[in-house]
Scaffold this motif. Structure first.
Motif, PDB file in Angstrom:
ATOM      1  N   LYS A 100       0.833  -1.201   0.000  1.00 42.83           N
ATOM      2  CA  LYS A 100       0.000   0.000   0.000  1.00 42.83           C
ATOM      3  C   LYS A 100       0.867   1.250   0.000  1.00 42.83           C
ATOM      4  CE  LYS A 100      -3.758   0.134   2.474  1.00 42.83           C
ATOM      5  NZ  LYS A 100      -4.754   0.039   3.586  1.00 42.83           N
ATOM      6  N   GLN A 101       1.954   1.211   0.752  1.00 48.85           N
ATOM      7  CA  GLN A 101       2.844   2.371   0.806  1.00 48.85           C
ATOM      8  C   GLN A 101       3.489   2.635  -0.555  1.00 48.85           C
ATOM      9  OE1 GLN A 101       2.761  -0.137   3.068  1.00 48.85           O
ATOM     10  NE2 GLN A 101       1.689   1.089   4.627  1.00 48.85           N
ATOM     11  N   GLU A 102       3.840   1.567  -1.250  1.00 49.01           N
ATOM     12  CA  GLU A 102       4.437   1.735  -2.583  1.00 49.01           C
ATOM     13  C   GLU A 102       3.410   2.266  -3.575  1.00 49.01           C
ATOM     14  OE1 GLU A 102       7.914  -1.715  -2.560  1.00 49.01           O
ATOM     15  OE2 GLU A 102       5.823  -2.273  -3.000  1.00 49.01           O
ATOM     16  N   LEU A 103       2.178   1.805  -3.466  1.00 49.21           N
ATOM     17  CA  LEU A 103       1.126   2.312  -4.344  1.00 49.21           C
ATOM     18  C   LEU A 103       0.911   3.806  -4.132  1.00 49.21           C
ATOM     19  CD1 LEU A 103      -1.489  -0.574  -3.947  1.00 49.21           C
ATOM     20  CD2 LEU A 103      -0.213  -0.054  -6.025  1.00 49.21           C
ATOM     21  N   ILE A 104       0.876   4.211  -2.874  1.00 53.96           N
ATOM     22  CA  ILE A 104       0.693   5.630  -2.546  1.00 53.96           C
ATOM     23  C   ILE A 104       1.822   6.461  -3.133  1.00 53.96           C
ATOM     24  CG2 ILE A 104       0.717   7.293  -0.643  1.00 53.96           C
ATOM     25  CD1 ILE A 104      -0.755   5.112   1.026  1.00 53.96           C
ATOM     26  N   ARG A 105       3.041   5.961  -2.979  1.00 57.40           N
ATOM     27  CA  ARG A 105       4.219   6.717  -3.434  1.00 57.40           C
ATOM     28  C   ARG A 105       4.334   6.745  -4.961  1.00 57.40           C
ATOM     29  NH1 ARG A 105       7.522   4.113  -0.781  1.00 57.40           N
ATOM     30  NH2 ARG A 105       8.606   2.822  -2.329  1.00 57.40           N
ATOM     31  N   HIS A 106       4.136   5.604  -5.601  1.00 59.70           N
ATOM     32  CA  HIS A 106       4.365   5.512  -7.044  1.00 59.70           C
ATOM     33  C   HIS A 106       3.280   6.189  -7.873  1.00 59.70           C
ATOM     34  CE1 HIS A 106       7.002   1.718  -6.305  1.00 59.70           C
ATOM     35  NE2 HIS A 106       7.692   2.837  -6.196  1.00 59.70           N
ATOM     36  N   TYR A 107       2.035   6.194  -7.361  1.00 59.33           N
ATOM     37  CA  TYR A 107       0.926   6.686  -8.197  1.00 59.33           C
ATOM     38  C   TYR A 107       0.198   7.879  -7.602  1.00 59.33           C
ATOM     39  CZ  TYR A 107       1.964   2.007  -9.816  1.00 59.33           C
ATOM     40  OH  TYR A 107       2.637   0.886 -10.243  1.00 59.33           O
ATOM     41  N   LYS A 108       0.807   8.468  -6.543  1.00 55.11           N
ATOM     42  CA  LYS A 108       0.233   9.664  -5.904  1.00 55.11           C
ATOM     43  C   LYS A 108      -1.230   9.414  -5.499  1.00 55.11           C
ATOM     44  CE  LYS A 108       3.259  13.006  -8.213  1.00 55.11           C
ATOM     45  NZ  LYS A 108       4.083  12.002  -8.939  1.00 55.11           N
ATOM     46  N   LEU A 109      -1.397   8.348  -4.719  1.00 58.26           N
ATOM     47  CA  LEU A 109      -2.726   7.949  -4.270  1.00 58.26           C
ATOM     48  C   LEU A 109      -2.954   8.345  -2.811  1.00 58.26           C
ATOM     49  CD1 LEU A 109      -2.868   4.348  -5.791  1.00 58.26           C
ATOM     50  CD2 LEU A 109      -4.116   6.359  -6.606  1.00 58.26           C
ATOM     51  N   ILE A 110      -4.223   8.545  -2.463  1.00 54.85           N
ATOM     52  CA  ILE A 110      -4.615   8.856  -1.101  1.00 54.85           C
ATOM     53  C   ILE A 110      -5.636   7.809  -0.655  1.00 54.85           C
ATOM     54  CG2 ILE A 110      -5.741  10.529   0.419  1.00 54.85           C
ATOM     55  CD1 ILE A 110      -4.835  12.729  -1.523  1.00 54.85           C
ATOM     56  N   PRO A 111      -5.412   7.141   0.471  1.00 62.21           N
ATOM     57  CA  PRO A 111      -6.401   6.154   0.950  1.00 62.21           C
ATOM     58  C   PRO A 111      -7.774   6.787   1.119  1.00 62.21           C
ATOM     59  CG  PRO A 111      -4.351   5.945   2.178  1.00 62.21           C
ATOM     60  CD  PRO A 111      -4.224   7.198   1.349  1.00 62.21           C
ATOM     61  N   ASP A 112      -8.803   6.129   0.593  1.00 57.78           N
ATOM     62  CA  ASP A 112     -10.169   6.640   0.664  1.00 57.78           C
ATOM     63  C   ASP A 112     -11.091   5.437   0.481  1.00 57.78           C
ATOM     64  OD1 ASP A 112     -12.678   7.722   0.304  1.00 57.78           O
ATOM     65  OD2 ASP A 112     -12.036   9.296  -1.076  1.00 57.78           O
ATOM     66  N   GLU A 113     -11.833   5.065   1.523  1.00 59.53           N
ATOM     67  CA  GLU A 113     -12.651   3.850   1.459  1.00 59.53           C
ATOM     68  C   GLU A 113     -13.726   3.922   0.376  1.00 59.53           C
ATOM     69  OE1 GLU A 113     -15.899   4.920   4.993  1.00 59.53           O
ATOM     70  OE2 GLU A 113     -14.347   3.383   5.319  1.00 59.53           O
ATOM     71  N   ASN A 114     -14.043   5.137  -0.075  1.00 56.15           N
ATOM     72  CA  ASN A 114     -15.014   5.299  -1.167  1.00 56.15           C
ATOM     73  C   ASN A 114     -14.348   5.726  -2.469  1.00 56.15           C
ATOM     74  OD1 ASN A 114     -17.343   4.753   0.494  1.00 56.15           O
ATOM     75  ND2 ASN A 114     -17.071   6.788   1.389  1.00 56.15           N
ATOM     76  N   GLY A 115     -13.024   5.627  -2.492  1.00 57.32           N
ATOM     77  CA  GLY A 115     -12.278   6.078  -3.660  1.00 57.32           C
ATOM     78  C   GLY A 115     -12.505   5.209  -4.890  1.00 57.32           C
ATOM     79  N   PRO A 116     -12.287   5.774  -6.091  1.00 59.24           N
ATOM     80  CA  PRO A 116     -12.568   5.064  -7.344  1.00 59.24           C
ATOM     81  C   PRO A 116     -11.429   4.168  -7.827  1.00 59.24           C
ATOM     82  CG  PRO A 116     -11.894   7.304  -7.834  1.00 59.24           C
ATOM     83  CD  PRO A 116     -11.899   7.194  -6.323  1.00 59.24           C
ATOM     84  N   VAL A 117     -10.335   4.113  -7.053  1.00 59.58           N
ATOM     85  CA  VAL A 117      -9.220   3.237  -7.422  1.00 59.58           C
ATOM     86  C   VAL A 117      -9.205   2.053  -6.462  1.00 59.58           C
ATOM     87  CG1 VAL A 117      -6.741   3.047  -7.820  1.00 59.58           C
ATOM     88  CG2 VAL A 117      -7.904   5.225  -8.246  1.00 59.58           C
ATOM     89  N   LYS A 118      -9.494   0.861  -6.973  1.00 62.48           N
ATOM     90  CA  LYS A 118      -9.551  -0.345  -6.156  1.00 62.48           C
ATOM     91  C   LYS A 118      -8.305  -1.184  -6.412  1.00 62.48           C
ATOM     92  CE  LYS A 118     -14.601  -0.633  -6.018  1.00 62.48           C
ATOM     93  NZ  LYS A 118     -15.788  -1.502  -6.216  1.00 62.48           N
ATOM     94  N   THR A 119      -7.674  -1.618  -5.326  1.00 68.74           N
ATOM     95  CA  THR A 119      -6.427  -2.367  -5.480  1.00 68.74           C
ATOM     96  C   THR A 119      -6.538  -3.742  -4.832  1.00 68.74           C
ATOM     97  OG1 THR A 119      -5.496  -1.433  -3.435  1.00 68.74           O
ATOM     98  CG2 THR A 119      -5.083  -0.232  -5.487  1.00 68.74           C
ATOM     99  N   TYR A 120      -5.977  -4.738  -5.523  1.00 70.75           N
ATOM    100  CA  TYR A 120      -6.020  -6.124  -5.067  1.00 70.75           C
ATOM    101  C   TYR A 120      -4.648  -6.760  -5.225  1.00 70.75           C
ATOM    102  CZ  TYR A 120     -11.059  -5.488  -5.473  1.00 70.75           C
ATOM    103  OH  TYR A 120     -12.339  -5.015  -5.333  1.00 70.75           O
ATOM    104  N   GLN A 121      -4.369  -7.693  -4.342  1.00 67.45           N
ATOM    105  CA  GLN A 121      -3.117  -8.432  -4.412  1.00 67.45           C
ATOM    106  C   GLN A 121      -3.148  -9.373  -5.614  1.00 67.45           C
ATOM    107  OE1 GLN A 121      -2.366 -10.821  -0.993  1.00 67.45           O
ATOM    108  NE2 GLN A 121      -0.330 -11.436  -1.633  1.00 67.45           N
ATOM    109  N   LYS A 122      -2.104  -9.364  -6.373  1.00 68.36           N
ATOM    110  CA  LYS A 122      -1.971 -10.288  -7.493  1.00 68.36           C
ATOM    111  C   LYS A 122      -1.807 -11.703  -6.942  1.00 68.36           C
ATOM    112  CE  LYS A 122       1.146 -11.159 -11.375  1.00 68.36           C
ATOM    113  NZ  LYS A 122       2.440 -10.786 -11.964  1.00 68.36           N
ATOM    114  N   PHE A 123      -2.559 -12.662  -7.497  1.00 64.17           N
ATOM    115  CA  PHE A 123      -2.584 -13.998  -6.906  1.00 64.17           C
ATOM    116  C   PHE A 123      -2.095 -15.091  -7.843  1.00 64.17           C
ATOM    117  CE2 PHE A 123      -6.619 -13.269  -8.995  1.00 64.17           C
ATOM    118  CZ  PHE A 123      -6.905 -14.468  -9.616  1.00 64.17           C
ATOM    119  N   TRP A 124      -1.572 -14.742  -8.979  1.00 66.95           N
ATOM    120  CA  TRP A 124      -1.085 -15.745  -9.924  1.00 66.95           C
ATOM    121  C   TRP A 124       0.430 -15.611 -10.075  1.00 66.95           C
ATOM    122  CZ3 TRP A 124      -4.162 -11.626 -10.918  1.00 66.95           C
ATOM    123  CH2 TRP A 124      -3.667 -10.615 -11.742  1.00 66.95           C
TER     124      TRP A 124
END
Length: 341
Positions: free
Chosen positions: A274-298
């Motif tokens: 999550k910290q890397e996502l915030i840093r790399h893509y200038k994201l702000i945590p927001d439970e209603n935000g339009p950017v949804k992130t999931y762990q890659k599982f393959w």
């Protein structure tokens, strides 16, 4: 319901119908009957204020997003149409109402829009002892779902030893045999000879995977919702340079595949924190935000153009229950998946 006339080969669906009609009477005083019909489960009859009402009935164990398209097609033949089931998710109820498809749950919740009549009751809890989730074997646990995804994408893995499959898919070796046995018992795995197997009933297997993935695995993969620091980054999402092992899924991936769907939200599958996502893509945590992130599982890197495989795009879109997403999913299925499933 006239039990002597009306016959159900599926006993669970018969019980769903009985429970739903009973609760409809409990909560509304409406006594409904069902008579047989060709091409559909039956015809519902009831009276309100002396006026006769009817609907063609389709009984389902459950309703998921991927079934909406077929229900819309069914309504073209049988109108008005009512679907009767145990429980329907709120977003799917919205879509059913938008398509003017009536529904009745075993709790007594109902939507019906007929001539000079509008029924709409919500909020009743599911009857005790009922569970909308299907009972599934070890193949449909979180571990089994991860392995199944690899097998659906690459059936040639079945020609390898269990130890090789474990290494390639990241599955614990001891789980492979248990999952394979369950697939055989459920009729999805055919033994060709002493050491070779083949998937069968692949479309049904894919649909089962789609339902179980949404209910069991995907929630466990959720990293969080975000919004961009700058709103224009959402509009210009195609210009974002993704880090290795981070790829677009769902709506943005569908846009890249078809150029048909304008994303209303952005989905990322990633191995980044999550910290890397915030840093790399200038994201702000927001439970209603339009950017949804999931762990890659393959555990393969066959993604093309920074997106997940079309199978996962299709599954995620179908599971939304959103009409525009389902239309796009059908295009993806016809173009990329039809020959495989």
């Amino acid at each position: 319901m006239n039990k002597k006339q009306y016959k159900f080969t599926n006993m669970k669906e018969k019980q769903i119908l009985l429970d739903a009609l009973e609760q409809l009477e409990v909560h509304t005083g409406i006594k409904a009957t069902v008579t047989p019909a060709q091409g559909i489960d039956g015809i519902l009859h009831f009276n309100v204020d002396g006026k006769a009402q009817m609907a063609f009935v389709e009984v389902k164990n459950h309703i998921r997003g991927h079934q909406l398209v077929n229900l819309v097609r069914l309504k073209a033949r049988f109108n008005p149409l009512m679907v009767i089931t145990e429980q329907i998710y709120p977003k799917i109820k919205e879509e059913l109402r938008r398509e003017n498809i009536a529904y009745l749950e075993t709790s007594g919740n109902v939507f019906y829009k007929g001539k000079d009549l509008m029924l709409w009751i919500d909020g009743h809890k599911m009857l005790p002892g009922l569970d909308v989730r299907e009972k599934k074997g070890r193949a449909f646990t979180k571990t089994g779902l991860k392995l199944l995804y690899h097998l659906l994408l690459n059936p040639a893995l079945l020609d390898l030893t269990y130890r090789e499959i474990a290494r390639i898919t990241g599955t614990v070796f001891g789980n492979i045999n248990v999952i394979m046995n369950d697939l055989k018992q459920q009729g999805f795995l055919l033994k060709l000879d002493k050491s070779r197997y083949q998937l069968q009933n692949k479309k049904e297997l894919m649909e089962r995977w789609m339902v179980a993935y949404e209910e069991k695995l995907k929630p466990a993969l959720k990293l969080g919702n975000f919004r961009f620091l700058k709103n224009e980054d959402f509009i210009q999402w195609k210009n974002i340079q993704l880090e290795p092992h981070t790829v677009w899924g769902a709506e943005p991936a569908a846009n890249l595949l078809t150029n048909y769907l304008k994303p209303g939200e952005l989905t990322l599958y990633t191995l980044e924190t999550k910290q890397e996502l915030i840093r790399h893509y200038k994201l702000i945590p927001d439970e209603n935000g339009p950017v949804k992130t999931y762990q890659k599982f393959w555990y393969n890197d066959e993604e093309n153009n920074n997106m997940v495989n079309p199978l996962l795009v299709y599954v995620d879109l179908m599971n939304t229950g959103d009409r525009r997403c389902i239309e796009t999913a059908q295009k993806i299925y016809e173009q990329y998946l039809q020959d495989k499933f």
